[in-house]
Design a protein around this motif. Sequence first.
Motif: not given
Length: 478
Positions: A274-279, A375-381, A367-368, A328-332
């Motif tokens: 299992a993986l969490l979308t926690n970055g 919902l969307v936490t986007q990084l700067e491009p 991520n609980p 590295k897992m995404t946080g998005n």
Amino acid sequence: MDGSGYAGLPLRVNELGLSELSTTLNPTNMDPDQVQNLLGDLVGQTLSDPTAAIGQLLETPVDDRSLERAIGAGMRGSTFSIQLPLRPDANGGYHTSEFLTAGGVPTYVAAGSPGGYLPVSSSRIDTVATNGDDMAYESRLTGSLNQPRWYGSGVMMPDNSVMVFSGGTRDGVAVTGLEGAIIQSERFDIETETWEPMASANRERTYHNTAVLMPDGRVLIGGHSPINTAYASFINLDELGFADYAGRDPSFEIYTPPYATRDDRPVIEKAPVALLTNGGVFDIRTDRSDIDQVMLIRRKATTHLIDGDQRAVELPIVDRRNKKVRVKMTGNRAVLPAGQYMLFVSYEAEDGMRLPSTSTPVSVIANPSDSGSPLVTQLEPAPERDGDESGLIGGLVGGLLNSGNNGGSLLDPIFDLGSGATSAVPTLGQLRDGSPQLLNELGVAVEGGTSVLGDTIASIPGVTENLLVDFTNQVDGQ
């Protein structure tokens, strides 16, 4: 984008990116006599020297991206649409999404929705790029399919390719029973953006066919549920070169890609379940030290060629030591929605083939501890690399014949229509050999229709009597 047009007329770019002369003339720049003289010169030159006009078209530079948007884009009926792998930029953010579409029937001006009858071989990638609230869209042609294909099923593969299976040579919904089956599969290479023929299936599968990626990297292919011939009765005309309409096919077969037969595929020895979308980061242990790609592919849920839930995401490798890779897992949560995925690792072999592992099942969980975040936490491009954005090619005719270097041609749809129309006509040999079957099929259809009609007529008195009895009972009950 503005420039100067012929004889000082202003030139602009319309919504499709095509240059056109402005329809408004500023009288301070040109008087009516100049306009009349200009039009006279243009018409006169064209009528007196048409060769020169054609030569000018041959030599005038045009923007191939504009041509692609104008001719290659647009709706395609009864075709697949595959979201290509989401890939992180240098900052680990996901800002660009690409969608591959190939084949299908285009919309013709006179036909309208849902489209025409003869499919095309043209293939394109539509790109959507986001940067905060800003969004941009573009469409480009890729190399064409090796043959026009209606209702093909596409599958995203773990080796950076897309496979397409099954389908027909003509629209089996517009004119049922008269499409030819396509049994040869094709493979699209994401890097070269070209298609190549692959293995052929054992069964003909046109309408309602399916194809699903299996955990070991093979593909399960099944289905074939055509509509009654002419929307009336099943008439099987396969001896005349059309698809097998003997009935619905509940069978399955498995496509084995070349990489699945290799004994040097990597093996995942240990990975999270299992993986969490926690970055955060996580480790994968394999049997090799040269793993250079980790990909999560969501399990398919396709309906009529399209999986609106489909997702393939490449995760950035932040460290690689011995036979362990740190990822590295995404946080998005919009990049990786919660659900069930297949985790693949792969590397490029010495012969250039990308070899993926058999997958391991992974549950992606939102991520609980951060459930209240957007919902969307986007990084700067990351900054874009400099490149040639001119996109200019030699001339109009050259652009139509060859857009770019991948083998795609803007004239392919026109050639496809011609080949599709001729392929719909049985050869003399097919007519000779298929005539007995045709007569038999027509006889069976007529006999079946007569039987149904007779049963219907015979049942009318009984149905009417029952209705009268029911009505009388209701009246008496009141």
